[in-house]
Design a protein around this motif. Structure first.
Motif, short mmCIF file in Angstrom:
data_model
loop_
_atom_site.label_atom_id
_atom_site.label_comp_id
_atom_site.label_asym_id
_atom_site.label_seq_id
_atom_site.Cartn_x
_atom_site.Cartn_y
_atom_site.Cartn_z
N LYS A 195 33.77 53.95 9.08
CA LYS A 195 33.51 55.34 8.70
C LYS A 195 33.04 55.47 7.25
CE LYS A 195 34.42 57.39 12.58
NZ LYS A 195 35.51 58.35 12.78
N GLY A 196 33.20 54.40 6.46
CA GLY A 196 32.66 54.43 5.11
C GLY A 196 31.15 54.34 5.08
N VAL A 197 30.56 53.87 6.19
CA VAL A 197 29.10 53.76 6.30
C VAL A 197 28.54 54.87 7.19
CG1 VAL A 197 27.20 52.29 7.09
CG2 VAL A 197 29.15 51.27 5.90
N THR A 198 29.14 55.02 8.35
CA THR A 198 28.67 56.03 9.30
C THR A 198 29.84 56.93 9.69
OG1 THR A 198 26.97 54.55 10.17
CG2 THR A 198 27.62 56.39 11.57
N ARG A 199 29.69 58.21 9.44
CA ARG A 199 30.81 59.13 9.64
C ARG A 199 30.98 59.57 11.08
NH1 ARG A 199 28.30 60.87 4.96
NH2 ARG A 199 27.12 62.46 6.10
N ALA A 200 29.87 59.79 11.78
CA ALA A 200 29.95 60.39 13.12
C ALA A 200 29.30 59.49 14.16
CB ALA A 200 29.26 61.76 13.11
N TYR A 201 29.95 59.40 15.31
CA TYR A 201 29.45 58.63 16.45
C TYR A 201 29.39 59.55 17.66
CZ TYR A 201 30.28 54.56 13.49
OH TYR A 201 30.23 53.65 12.47
N PRO A 202 28.51 59.28 18.65
CA PRO A 202 27.65 58.09 18.81
C PRO A 202 26.54 58.03 17.76
CG PRO A 202 27.12 59.72 20.47
CD PRO A 202 28.35 60.22 19.78
N HIS A 203 26.09 56.82 17.52
CA HIS A 203 25.15 56.58 16.43
C HIS A 203 24.31 55.35 16.75
CE1 HIS A 203 23.51 56.14 12.43
NE2 HIS A 203 24.04 54.94 12.32
N THR A 204 23.08 55.35 16.22
CA THR A 204 22.19 54.18 16.31
C THR A 204 22.03 53.58 14.93
OG1 THR A 204 20.95 55.22 18.12
CG2 THR A 204 19.92 53.35 16.99
N PRO A 205 22.59 52.38 14.67
CA PRO A 205 22.43 51.75 13.35
C PRO A 205 21.02 51.21 13.14
CG PRO A 205 24.32 50.86 14.58
CD PRO A 205 23.46 51.62 15.55
N ASN A 248 23.78 57.65 8.71
CA ASN A 248 24.15 58.85 9.46
C ASN A 248 22.94 59.49 10.13
OD1 ASN A 248 27.11 59.16 8.74
ND2 ASN A 248 26.16 58.97 6.72
N THR A 249 21.78 58.83 10.01
CA THR A 249 20.56 59.21 10.71
C THR A 249 20.19 58.07 11.65
OG1 THR A 249 19.77 60.50 8.82
CG2 THR A 249 18.13 59.81 10.42
N ALA A 250 19.88 58.40 12.90
CA ALA A 250 19.56 57.37 13.89
C ALA A 250 18.54 56.38 13.35
CB ALA A 250 19.02 58.03 15.17
N GLY A 251 18.88 55.08 13.45
CA GLY A 251 18.12 54.07 12.74
C GLY A 251 17.29 53.13 13.59
N GLY A 252 16.96 52.01 12.97
CA GLY A 252 15.96 51.09 13.48
C GLY A 252 16.36 50.25 14.66
N PHE A 253 17.61 50.35 15.14
CA PHE A 253 17.97 49.68 16.39
C PHE A 253 17.64 50.57 17.58
CE2 PHE A 253 21.45 47.11 13.99
CZ PHE A 253 20.47 46.39 13.34
N GLY A 254 16.74 51.52 17.34
CA GLY A 254 16.16 52.33 18.40
C GLY A 254 14.65 52.16 18.35
N GLN A 255 14.00 52.20 19.51
CA GLN A 255 12.55 51.98 19.55
C GLN A 255 11.76 53.14 18.96
OE1 GLN A 255 12.28 51.18 23.79
NE2 GLN A 255 12.01 48.99 23.41
#
Length: 330
Positions: free
Chosen positions: A53-63, A95-102
């Motif tokens: 949670k120190g990196v990403t506060r809310a889930y579900p999430h795309t790192p 906290n913004t959907a990231g690069g492990f998504g196409q």
């Protein structure tokens, strides 16, 4: 439009992650929609994927804090459909959907134009880790560090930042001392250009001393904690230490003596929130004067199915070199 994303969720059984099919409507608002060709794997990605949670506060999430891809749509005139672009830092993958998504959708103020002399695959061999190494060297040189003035020690030398730092320093003519807790990787580090490889104990033995024999002109620290504390007293007059990591701890202890009596500088390196123009300048530099032909050889390219194992290895401190994710390959 649908796409695949590595989705990390909080469940009653704990943190779970899997590749899921999402829709562009699932992405956050933004100016630029990007078709992601490659991402890379960094320690911060491993933390986010583990539910930190120190990196990403809310889930579900795309790192995934890094992206290289092609613009699918843009409402900003700086970018047009088909442009090849790079994104790293800011809130991407945190906290913004990231690069492990196409697909990703981000503000235009986060997007860099990819230099023509750098392929998308090469850009993600660098990734945030490589750019952080480049920023660290840039900080040292701005502080007056030069190749002919003594050795530079790199901590966490087998990791993503450390391995690129070793190779980059060696290419620029520096004598590089690689510090690592993995003695079995000595040949790897010397292959990158390290003149000598030392273990943690050799440095940590001097922790707590206010001043020690000045062995190094400078240090690029990638791990934080006690190693920084132990290295500061070993830096030569007018030398400098950059620090950018915290895997070994978030606190340091140091006497003021090295700073007052030797003029040592302690320099923090931020690769997240620096101005976009500065990021573009570093990207242009690694595509030109700071190109590393050996970078591809120290980069392991993985497909989507291999990502969980690599994230676990990096979180456990077992990663070596750089990891690039091909989003189109299973």
């Amino acid at each position: 439009m649908t796409f695949l994303a590595y989705r990390v969720e909080e469940t009653e059984q704990g943190i779970q992650a899997a590749w899921q099919t999402l829709n562009d409507d699932d992405l956050p608002a933004g100016d630029v929609l990007i078709d992601v060709a490659y991402s890379s794997v960094n320690y911060k990605d491993a933390l986010s994927a583990s539910g930190n949670k120190g990196v990403t506060r809310a889930y579900p999430h795309t790192p995934g804090i890094d992206v290289a891809g092609t613009v699918l749509a843009s409402n900003d005139p700086q970018f047009k459909t088909g442009d090849e672009v790079v994104v790293f830092g800011y809130d991407l993958g945190m906290n913004t959907a990231g690069g492990f998504g196409q697909h990703v959708r981000v503000p235009a103020g986060w997007v860099l134009h990819k230099p023509q002399t750098l392929s998308m695959a090469q850009a993600m061999a660098w990734g945030t880790a490589g750019f952080t190494a480049a920023l660290s060297l840039q900080k040292l040189e701005r502080a007056g560090i030069r190749p002919d003035a003594g050795p530079v020690v790199v901590t966490g030398a087998t990791g993503g930042v450390g391995s690129v730092a070793v190779a980059l320093l060696a290419k620029q003519g520096y004598e590089v001392v690689a510090l690592s807790g993995k003695p079995e990787q000595e040949n790897f580090l010397k292959g990158l250009g390290a003149s000598r490889v030392i273990g943690r104990d050799e440095v940590l033995a001097l922790k707590g001393k206010a001043m020690a024999k000045p062995l190094y002109q400078a240090a690029i620290d990638t791990v934080g904690g006690d190693l920084v504390s132990a290295l500061i007293p070993q830096i030569q007059p007018e030398g400098a230490v950059t620090t950018c990591g915290m895997i070994a701890g978030v606190k340091i202890e140091a006497s003021v003596f090295p700073f007052i009596l030797r003029g040592v500088s302690l320099l923090g390196v931020d690769s997240v929130e620096i101005p976009l123009a500065d990021k573009q300048a570093v990207l242009n530099k690694v595509a030109d004067a700071w190109q590393l032909p050996q970078l591809e050889g120290m980069t392991t390219e993985i497909g989507r199915s291999e990502l969980p194992a690599v994230l676990a290895a990096i979180l456990a401190g077992q990663g070596v070199g750089r990891y690039r994710v091909n989003l189109q390959r299973d």
